[in-house]
Design a protein around this motif. Sequence first.
Motif, PDB file in Angstrom:
ATOM      1  N   GLU A 157       0.834  -1.194   0.000  1.00  0.00           N
ATOM      2  CA  GLU A 157       0.000   0.000   0.000  1.00  0.00           C
ATOM      3  C   GLU A 157       0.870   1.246   0.000  1.00  0.00           C
ATOM      4  OE1 GLU A 157      -3.627   2.088   2.578  1.00  0.00           O
ATOM      5  OE2 GLU A 157      -2.921   0.063   3.081  1.00  0.00           O
ATOM      6  N   VAL A 158       0.649   2.122  -0.945  1.00  0.00           N
ATOM      7  CA  VAL A 158       1.425   3.346  -1.061  1.00  0.00           C
ATOM      8  C   VAL A 158       0.874   4.374  -0.082  1.00  0.00           C
ATOM      9  CG1 VAL A 158       2.170   5.208  -2.584  1.00  0.00           C
ATOM     10  CG2 VAL A 158       1.935   2.882  -3.491  1.00  0.00           C
ATOM     11  N   ILE A 159       1.677   4.704   0.929  1.00  0.00           N
ATOM     12  CA  ILE A 159       1.292   5.702   1.917  1.00  0.00           C
ATOM     13  C   ILE A 159       1.673   7.090   1.434  1.00  0.00           C
ATOM     14  CG2 ILE A 159       1.557   6.454   4.307  1.00  0.00           C
ATOM     15  CD1 ILE A 159       0.111   3.750   3.894  1.00  0.00           C
ATOM     16  N   ALA A 160       2.839   7.199   0.784  1.00  0.00           N
ATOM     17  CA  ALA A 160       3.286   8.465   0.216  1.00  0.00           C
ATOM     18  C   ALA A 160       3.953   8.198  -1.123  1.00  0.00           C
ATOM     19  CB  ALA A 160       4.266   9.169   1.158  1.00  0.00           C
ATOM     20  N   LYS A 161       3.523   8.924  -2.155  1.00  0.00           N
ATOM     21  CA  LYS A 161       4.177   8.829  -3.450  1.00  0.00           C
ATOM     22  C   LYS A 161       5.439   9.684  -3.448  1.00  0.00           C
ATOM     23  CE  LYS A 161      -0.129   8.053  -5.999  1.00  0.00           C
ATOM     24  NZ  LYS A 161      -1.031   8.560  -7.068  1.00  0.00           N
ATOM     25  N   ARG A 162       6.392   9.266  -4.257  1.00  0.00           N
ATOM     26  CA  ARG A 162       7.643  10.007  -4.314  1.00  0.00           C
ATOM     27  C   ARG A 162       7.436  11.347  -5.018  1.00  0.00           C
ATOM     28  NH1 ARG A 162      11.982   7.491  -3.726  1.00  0.00           N
ATOM     29  NH2 ARG A 162      11.314   5.575  -4.795  1.00  0.00           N
ATOM     30  N   ASP A 163       8.004  12.413  -4.437  1.00  0.00           N
ATOM     31  CA  ASP A 163       8.082  13.698  -5.122  1.00  0.00           C
ATOM     32  C   ASP A 163       9.405  14.353  -4.744  1.00  0.00           C
ATOM     33  OD1 ASP A 163       7.758  14.945  -2.597  1.00  0.00           O
ATOM     34  OD2 ASP A 163       5.597  15.154  -2.872  1.00  0.00           O
ATOM     35  N   ASP A 164       9.562  15.611  -5.035  1.00  0.00           N
ATOM     36  CA  ASP A 164      10.849  16.276  -4.803  1.00  0.00           C
ATOM     37  C   ASP A 164      11.224  16.343  -3.336  1.00  0.00           C
ATOM     38  OD1 ASP A 164      11.084  16.666  -7.498  1.00  0.00           O
ATOM     39  OD2 ASP A 164      10.349  18.734  -7.467  1.00  0.00           O
ATOM     40  N   ASP A 165      10.247  16.227  -2.455  1.00  0.00           N
ATOM     41  CA  ASP A 165      10.520  16.374  -1.020  1.00  0.00           C
ATOM     42  C   ASP A 165      10.187  15.134  -0.194  1.00  0.00           C
ATOM     43  OD1 ASP A 165      11.236  19.160  -1.269  1.00  0.00           O
ATOM     44  OD2 ASP A 165       9.097  19.562  -1.546  1.00  0.00           O
ATOM     45  N   THR A 166       9.643  14.089  -0.827  1.00  0.00           N
ATOM     46  CA  THR A 166       9.081  12.974  -0.070  1.00  0.00           C
ATOM     47  C   THR A 166       9.552  11.635  -0.626  1.00  0.00           C
ATOM     48  OG1 THR A 166       7.091  14.314   0.222  1.00  0.00           O
ATOM     49  CG2 THR A 166       6.932  11.994   0.832  1.00  0.00           C
ATOM     50  N   PRO A 167       9.986  10.730   0.241  1.00  0.00           N
ATOM     51  CA  PRO A 167      10.330   9.385  -0.235  1.00  0.00           C
ATOM     52  C   PRO A 167       9.070   8.585  -0.548  1.00  0.00           C
ATOM     53  CG  PRO A 167      10.486   9.459   2.150  1.00  0.00           C
ATOM     54  CD  PRO A 167      10.172  10.867   1.696  1.00  0.00           C
ATOM     55  N   LEU A 168       9.229   7.519  -1.292  1.00  0.00           N
ATOM     56  CA  LEU A 168       8.148   6.560  -1.500  1.00  0.00           C
ATOM     57  C   LEU A 168       8.017   5.734  -0.226  1.00  0.00           C
ATOM     58  CD1 LEU A 168       6.094   5.112  -3.394  1.00  0.00           C
ATOM     59  CD2 LEU A 168       7.996   3.653  -4.134  1.00  0.00           C
ATOM     60  N   VAL A 169       6.829   5.710   0.376  1.00  0.00           N
ATOM     61  CA  VAL A 169       6.600   4.984   1.630  1.00  0.00           C
ATOM     62  C   VAL A 169       5.552   3.901   1.379  1.00  0.00           C
ATOM     63  CG1 VAL A 169       5.950   5.140   4.062  1.00  0.00           C
ATOM     64  CG2 VAL A 169       7.152   7.059   2.960  1.00  0.00           C
ATOM     65  N   ILE A 170       5.908   2.661   1.675  1.00  0.00           N
ATOM     66  CA  ILE A 170       5.071   1.500   1.404  1.00  0.00           C
ATOM     67  C   ILE A 170       4.838   0.723   2.697  1.00  0.00           C
ATOM     68  CG2 ILE A 170       4.891  -0.692   0.163  1.00  0.00           C
ATOM     69  CD1 ILE A 170       4.835   1.543  -1.793  1.00  0.00           C
ATOM     70  N   VAL A 171       3.602   0.314   2.940  1.00  0.00           N
ATOM     71  CA  VAL A 171       3.287  -0.607   4.037  1.00  0.00           C
ATOM     72  C   VAL A 171       2.859  -1.927   3.424  1.00  0.00           C
ATOM     73  CG1 VAL A 171       1.667  -1.116   5.900  1.00  0.00           C
ATOM     74  CG2 VAL A 171       2.682   1.151   5.734  1.00  0.00           C
ATOM     75  N   ASP A 172       3.485  -3.013   3.891  1.00  0.00           N
ATOM     76  CA  ASP A 172       3.172  -4.331   3.330  1.00  0.00           C
ATOM     77  C   ASP A 172       3.115  -5.366   4.443  1.00  0.00           C
ATOM     78  OD1 ASP A 172       2.785  -5.936   0.814  1.00  0.00           O
ATOM     79  OD2 ASP A 172       4.474  -7.027   1.664  1.00  0.00           O
ATOM     80  N   PHE A 173       2.297  -6.386   4.217  1.00  0.00           N
ATOM     81  CA  PHE A 173       2.072  -7.437   5.212  1.00  0.00           C
ATOM     82  C   PHE A 173       3.215  -8.460   5.251  1.00  0.00           C
ATOM     83  CE2 PHE A 173      -0.613 -11.173   6.727  1.00  0.00           C
ATOM     84  CZ  PHE A 173      -0.813 -10.664   7.999  1.00  0.00           C
ATOM     85  N   ALA A 174       4.234  -8.291   4.429  1.00  0.00           N
ATOM     86  CA  ALA A 174       5.323  -9.270   4.340  1.00  0.00           C
ATOM     87  C   ALA A 174       5.827  -9.639   5.739  1.00  0.00           C
ATOM     88  CB  ALA A 174       6.463  -8.712   3.501  1.00  0.00           C
ATOM     89  N   HIS A 175       5.672 -10.906   6.107  1.00  0.00           N
ATOM     90  CA  HIS A 175       6.067 -11.335   7.447  1.00  0.00           C
ATOM     91  C   HIS A 175       6.801 -12.680   7.405  1.00  0.00           C
ATOM     92  CE1 HIS A 175       2.138 -13.140   6.660  1.00  0.00           C
ATOM     93  NE2 HIS A 175       2.471 -14.111   7.514  1.00  0.00           N
ATOM     94  N   THR A 176       7.295 -13.045   6.238  1.00  0.00           N
ATOM     95  CA  THR A 176       8.141 -14.225   6.090  1.00  0.00           C
ATOM     96  C   THR A 176       9.418 -13.798   5.373  1.00  0.00           C
ATOM     97  OG1 THR A 176       7.312 -14.884   3.906  1.00  0.00           O
ATOM     98  CG2 THR A 176       6.069 -15.653   5.832  1.00  0.00           C
ATOM     99  N   PRO A 177      10.488 -14.570   5.486  1.00  0.00           N
ATOM    100  CA  PRO A 177      11.734 -14.199   4.799  1.00  0.00           C
ATOM    101  C   PRO A 177      11.542 -14.021   3.295  1.00  0.00           C
ATOM    102  CG  PRO A 177      12.150 -15.919   6.411  1.00  0.00           C
ATOM    103  CD  PRO A 177      10.673 -15.759   6.353  1.00  0.00           C
ATOM    104  N   ASP A 178      10.845 -14.956   2.656  1.00  0.00           N
ATOM    105  CA  ASP A 178      10.655 -14.858   1.212  1.00  0.00           C
ATOM    106  C   ASP A 178       9.804 -13.656   0.841  1.00  0.00           C
ATOM    107  OD1 ASP A 178      12.099 -17.167   0.229  1.00  0.00           O
ATOM    108  OD2 ASP A 178      10.594 -18.376   1.228  1.00  0.00           O
ATOM    109  N   ALA A 179       8.780 -13.390   1.626  1.00  0.00           N
ATOM    110  CA  ALA A 179       7.918 -12.248   1.334  1.00  0.00           C
ATOM    111  C   ALA A 179       8.688 -10.938   1.471  1.00  0.00           C
ATOM    112  CB  ALA A 179       6.708 -12.255   2.257  1.00  0.00           C
ATOM    113  N   MET A 180       9.566 -10.847   2.469  1.00  0.00           N
ATOM    114  CA  MET A 180      10.365  -9.638   2.627  1.00  0.00           C
ATOM    115  C   MET A 180      11.326  -9.469   1.465  1.00  0.00           C
ATOM    116  SD  MET A 180      11.018  -9.765   6.735  1.00  0.00           S
ATOM    117  CE  MET A 180      12.273  -8.497   6.667  1.00  0.00           C
ATOM    118  N   SER A 181      11.947 -10.559   1.041  1.00  0.00           N
ATOM    119  CA  SER A 181      12.842 -10.490  -0.119  1.00  0.00           C
ATOM    120  C   SER A 181      12.078 -10.050  -1.365  1.00  0.00           C
ATOM    121  CB  SER A 181      13.502 -11.855  -0.363  1.00  0.00           C
ATOM    122  OG  SER A 181      14.318 -12.225   0.716  1.00  0.00           O
TER     123      SER A 181
END
Length: 562
Positions: free
Chosen positions: A366-390
Amino acid sequence: MTELSDLRPQYRPQVDPADLVAAVGGNLRPGLRELDEKISGVTLDSKDVQSGDLFVAVPGFKRHGAEFAAAAVEAGAVAVATDARGLEVIGDQFPNIYLIEVEDPRAWAGLAAAHVWANPGDELTMVGITGTNGKTTTTHFVHHALTQLSGPTMMIGTVGVTLGDTHVESARTSVEAPLLHRILKWARERGAKNVVMEVSSHALSLNRVEGVTFDMVAFLNLQRDHLDFHKTMREYFDAKALLFEPGLARRGVVCIDDEWGRQLSQQAPIPIEVVTTSGRLALENENNNAHAGWYVAASELNETDAGTDLKVGAPSGEVDMHCPLPGVINVQNQMTALAVVTGLGYAPQKVADALSTTAQVPGRMEVIAKRDDDTPLVIVDFAHTPDAMSSACNALDPVTPGRLWCLFGATGDRDRGKRPLMAKAAAANADIVILTDDDIYTEDPAAIRAEVATGFGEANMRARQLWEDDDRANAIRAAVLAASADDTILIAGRGHETIQMIGDTPHPLDDRAEAREAVAMRADARKIDVTVWDSPQGQAPRLRNRAQTWEDLDYHDTTTSR
C-alpha cells in the motif's frame, strides 16, 4: 459497529434433529423422540448461541468445547453435538435437549451447517485462494473483476468480510464453517452472485470450509510460515493441497513459480491451468493431458512506481494488462486472478481490463506516500516471512533511485526458526534495516529481537546500516524523517493490522497511520533515542547506543557498490 455475529439471514431454518443426523451422520441419543424442538442455526461459539441453535462442542488445544455447553444451553441451544469425550464431560446435565454423538465434531459442524442453511454455497459461484503470500491481494483482484463483470460479489479474508457497502472486520483469515455457511446465506439473500475467499492452511486443517465445494481454486506459492502449527514444510504443503481435492473443488489454477507449485500442478486430481511469470510453459500431467499456460510474454514487462505494464500469453492469445500495484509479485497475483476469472467463463481481455482498475489493497504494498521532490516513497506491506520480505524489497528496487529501507519485527509465540531468516532477508536486500517489535504476545521483546539479530551476522550483507528501536511507532517516524526523497521505505510485517498484542492485551498501532503522520511532520525533524548496529562486512553486528538526530548520523557504507 457491525460484527460478524450480526450477519444473520432473514431465513429461519426449522430442521428436525433426526433428519439432520440422517442427512449428515451422527448418533442421536436414544430416548429423546418426545422432544419437539427444531434446529434453526449452528455454531461452535457458546457466546454466539441464539434460541434454537445447535451448539457443536469441539475439542480444543487447551479445553474441550463441552465445558461451555451449559452456557450454550442457557443461551437457548436446543441441541449439542460433540464427540465421546465431550459427552462424558456433559454427562446427564441436560435432559431436555438433544445430544448428538459424532466422531469428528469440527468436520461434522460444517456439513451440519450446510444442511441447516440449505446449502447456500450451491447457489453462488465460489472461488477459494490459498498460498503463503498474496492471498489477500489476489482475492481483491478477483473480487474487483467479478463485481465489474458479473455483479455483487462477497469477499472473505484477512481484512474482513465485504459485500457492497457492508464491511466487517474478522479476527482470522477464514471463519469457522458454521459461521461461513450462515454468512453465505446472508449474502445470497442480499443478491450476491459470487464469493471469493482466502483459504488458509489452518482453515483446511481445521475443516473451516467443510460443506463447501468451490467452483474454482487457486494456489499462489508456499514459503516458510506457520511451522509452529504444521511442524514441517511437507505438512504445510499437504494442508494447502487439500483445497485441490475433488470434494472441495471442481477446477483449479496453480502458479508454478516455486517448486511447491510445480509439484501441486503434477499431483492435483482436479483439472487445472498453470500460471508462470518466468516464461512460456508446456506442462503435462501424469495422464499426458497438456495444460495450457498463462505466462508473461518475453520482453513485455515494464515496471514503474505506478505499477507494471505487461503482455500476458494466454491459451487464447496475448492479453494486454496493467498491474496497478508495484512489483513482479503483484504481477503474479494479478495473472493468477486473470486465469481464475477467465476460467469462470469471462473473456480474457475484458477480465484484464477490469483487473487493471483494482484499487489499492489495504496493507499490501500500500502506497502511503508517493515520491516527489521532497518525499520518499513509503510503502506498508504485510510481508512477514523471509521470502515475502525479499520479494517486497526486490519489487521496490527497480523504482528506487536512492536507498531502500526495510523496517520489520518478528511475532512472539510463533515460529522462532524463521526469525534469523527474516534478518538475513532484510540485510541482503535493503540498504538500511530497522529491527523493531511486532506482536509480542507473552515473550520478552528484547529476546525476540536478539533471536532475529543472530541472522544479521550470517547475511550476505547489502545493508549499510542496521538499527534497533523497541518502539515501532517511533521507528516508523524516524525512518520517514531521515530518508531522502530518492529513498523508498518498506514498513513490513503488519500491513492493515491496527492493534499490537502485548501479552493478552491489544494496544492501538496502525503502521499506515503512523507513516502518514510521519510524512506530514517531515519538516519537523526531532531527536530520537535509538540503538545503532555497525555492520562491517563479514562481521557480526556490534551494539552501541547513541542519542542524536538521524539526519546527522555518519553512515558506514560497508558495500563497494549498490
